[in-house]
Design a protein around this motif. Structure first.
Motif, short mmCIF file in Angstrom:
data_model
loop_
_atom_site.label_atom_id
_atom_site.label_comp_id
_atom_site.label_asym_id
_atom_site.label_seq_id
_atom_site.Cartn_x
_atom_site.Cartn_y
_atom_site.Cartn_z
N LEU A 37 0.83 -1.20 0.00
CA LEU A 37 0.00 0.00 0.00
C LEU A 37 0.87 1.26 0.00
O LEU A 37 0.62 2.20 -0.76
N ASP A 38 1.91 1.26 0.82
CA ASP A 38 2.82 2.42 0.87
C ASP A 38 3.50 2.63 -0.48
O ASP A 38 3.66 3.76 -0.95
N ARG A 73 0.90 4.09 -2.94
CA ARG A 73 0.56 5.48 -2.61
C ARG A 73 1.73 6.42 -2.85
O ARG A 73 1.55 7.55 -3.32
N THR A 74 2.93 5.98 -2.53
CA THR A 74 4.11 6.84 -2.63
C THR A 74 4.54 7.06 -4.06
O THR A 74 4.92 8.16 -4.46
N GLU A 79 0.31 6.35 -7.21
CA GLU A 79 -1.07 6.74 -6.90
C GLU A 79 -1.84 6.98 -8.20
O GLU A 79 -1.43 7.76 -9.05
N HIS A 118 -8.66 0.67 1.24
CA HIS A 118 -7.76 1.82 1.44
C HIS A 118 -7.73 2.74 0.22
O HIS A 118 -6.76 3.47 0.00
N ILE A 162 -7.73 2.13 -3.10
CA ILE A 162 -7.12 1.73 -4.37
C ILE A 162 -8.15 0.94 -5.16
O ILE A 162 -8.81 0.05 -4.64
N THR A 200 11.53 6.17 -2.37
CA THR A 200 10.56 7.24 -2.53
C THR A 200 11.02 8.28 -3.55
O THR A 200 10.20 8.96 -4.13
#
Length: 614
Positions: free
Chosen positions: A227-228, A231-232, A235, A259, A261, A526
């Motif tokens: 998930l991170d 999202r990072t 997205e 969450h 997505i 990231t």
């Protein structure tokens, strides 16, 4: 029929530009086309997105008759045919989704010579009805797509492919071209032998996909990690997440959906209708993430898949390469992300031990797994390691995770000896075997209920490993399993046992260099965002971005009205060029890659009107 490359090249070049909208051939496409147009056989290895389809589509248009394409997935034939029809190519398919009237119309069109390309599945091709049909018409060529499916050592073996060697006997004068995106030298030889292509020319392109950033992380809380990552870095992007089991697919798709997505599951346990609906949404909508087993993906032509993630360890590098290759077919920056852990290694070792295959089969599986584990544990360039597996050495790429944030290696000999000693003493002194978690508890001196129940605090190895954390010890154990210095005893419910190779380590006869995760790995993750020297994509100025979004909205509406995926109308790269160049007339559209004569005629005025609004 042309007899030399120079004699047919003008015609092929014209077709390439007018129909497909490309100004020049890529790599050895022209050489393959020459070979097939002149009636020769070919085995083509070209990475996903490298332009394999043109290698049989253009010869089918140039040679007299219909090109017959053997495709393994009937679920994708409709989209492949739709895409060709949008280009003005007379294409059709025969499969079990059609009613008898539609199938008969296609058969009549083939016999009448009204088709340029006909797609069939191998199961249907080998039926008497289909073989007799092909005898009634004129076959320009046979294209066998996803040819690695014929390899019994491969990752996508399809027994139906074994019957395709009969094409050489029944149509000895019709050229055959076998195509795949991934195969080692051994698999290539098997493809040639099983398809009776021993005398054909081989065309092997570079396996490098420079627009893909490869990253492998240590599995901890894998759902949260995934998930991170999305999202990072991705997205709103379209992506594929591969899982080892149906249950994990369902669970992970629900987790991502909860969450925010847009995630859908795909596996063989779902109904045929639901699988088709989910696949259609993935192909036709923006930003959908498909959470799937490896049953999903073969033949997927969607160009804008921005990431492929694995939350479980693939069985082989060939499978991993094939699956990650579904990202970034348009050449734009994309990511191949994998979370890998100790349990993955134990699970794969156990599956091999429990396999019903013979000893040769098991050895092959072990070799494939070892190669995959080596890729995971390497401290060197991931891309370099990956391509060396396919006998294509390169210099370090500079933009995989190991290049961006080099991991440390350390002398893990003493740590390995502690682990191996603990396993040895449990068996030698107590006749007991335990799994990784219990071994770590003993080394770390944890007085758990289980440790006290078995009086393991009295072992000489108890509390000798306080210098490393639980996570660090799991890394040591994972690497010992990866190197075959420990193995899993499946009869003991996944307990750890020593191997013949363990002895040399225990005796101090070898030095073990182990991998330690780099502290800056997360920061590198990231910031990377997939930017690569080979496929640099500048952020668009605000006004250009607005045009680009408007063009995408127009494309989405047009695709819906035609009932086709958006990329069948135009790829993102084409719309991006239109947004940047601001063409004012049809002549200026002609110079943009991906806009051939047919699409310029069909959509040119609408494109110009959309641009003019800005």
């Amino acid at each position: 029929m042309p007899s030399t490359l120079s004699s047919f090249l003008p015609e092929a070049q014209t077709l390439l530009q007018q129909i497909f909208g490309y100004d020049e051939f890529r790599g050895f496409q022209a050489d393959v086309i020459e070979q097939v147009v002149q009636g020769g056989d070919a085995l083509v290895l070209m990475p996903t997105g490298g332009g394999k389809s043109l290698c049989y589509q253009l010869p089918a248009l140039i040679r007299e008759g219909t090109g017959v394409v053997v495709s393994p997935l009937i679920a994708l034939m409709q989209d492949q045919v739709d895409a060709l029809r949008e280009l003005g190519v007379k294409a059709a398919f025969l499969n079990s989704t059609q009613d008898w009237r539609t199938a008969r119309d296609v058969e009549d069109a083939f016999v009448a010579g009204q088709l340029d390309l006909l797609y069939v599945a191998p199961e249907r091709l080998l039926t008497d009805r289909c073989l007799n049909l092909l005898q009634q018409g004129r076959v320009a060529l046979f294209a066998i797509d996803e040819a690695h499916c014929v390899s019994q050592w491969g990752h996508d073996f399809r027994p139906e492919y074994l019957g395709l060697s009969m094409l050489a006997e029944r149509w000895p004068d019709v050229p055959r071209i076998a195509l795949t995106a991934t195969a080692t030298a051994q698999t290539r030889d098997e493809i040639a032998q099983r398809l009776a292509l021993e005398q054909c020319r081989h065309f092997v392109a570079s396996f490098d996909r420079p627009n893909i950033l490869y990253r492998i992380v240590e599995k901890q809380e894998v759902k949260r990690q995934l998930l991170d990552f999305i999202r990072t870095e991705h997205e709103g992007d379209c992506g594929i997440v591969y899982c080892a089991s149906r249950a994990r697919c369902e669970d992970l798709a629900a987790y991502l959906s909860n969450h925010g997505i847009q995630a859908l599951p795909y596996h063989a346990g779902l109904s045929t209708q639901l699988r088709a609906e989910n696949q259609s949404r993935f192909l036709r909508e923006d930003g959908v993430v498909m959470v799937a087993t490896i049953a999903f993906g073969m033949g997927i032509d969607k160009p804008d898949v921005r990431f492929v993630a694995h939350v479980d360890l693939p069985k082989s590098i060939e499978g991993y390469y094939q699956e990650t290759g579904r990202a970034g077919r348009d050449g734009l920056p994309s990511t191949a992300w994998m979370a890998y852990g100790l349990q993955d290694v134990a699970q794969h070792r156990r599956m091999i031990d429990e396999s019903q295959g013979d000893e040769r089969f098991r050895r092959r599986q072990v070799a494939q797994l070892d190669a995959m584990l080596s890729l995971c544990e390497t401290v060197a360039c991931r891309r370099q390691h990956l391509l060396e597996y396919f006998d294509q050495p390169i210099e370090p790429c500079g933009h995989c995770d190991n290049c961006l944030s080099p991991p440390e290696s350390w002398d893990g000999t003493e740590a390995a000896q502690k682990v191996l000693s603990a396993v040895y003493r449990l068996w030698r002194e107590r006749g007991q075997r335990f799994g990784a978690g219990h071994i770590i508890d003993i080394l770390r001196g944890k007085l758990t209920d289980r440790v006290q129940q078995h009086d393991h605090q009295s072992l000489s190895v108890f509390n000798i490993g306080t210098d490393l954390s639980d996570q660090a010890w799991r890394g040591v154990l994972r690497q010992l399993l990866a190197r075959g210095l420990l193995t899993v005893d499946h009869e003991g419910y996944g307990t750890l046992v020593l191997t013949e190779e363990s002895r040399a380590v225990l005796k101090g006869e070898v030095v073990l260099r182990l991998r330690r995760a780099a502290p800056s790995a997360k920061r590198a993750a990231t910031r990377s965002r997939g930017r690569t020297p080979a496929a640099v994509v500048q952020d668009l100025p605000e006004d250009v971005q607005a045009r680009f979004e408007a063009l995408k909205a127009w494309r989405a509406a047009t695709a819906r009205s035609h009932s086709v995926p958006a990329y069948v109308i135009f790829h993102d790269t084409t719309l991006r060029d239109v947004a940047l160049r601001c063409p004012r007339n049809l002549e200026e559209l002609a110079g943009i890659t991906g806009i051939g004569a047919r699409k310029r005629e069909a959509y040119g005025q609408e494109l110009l009107a959309c641009v003019a609004e800005f």
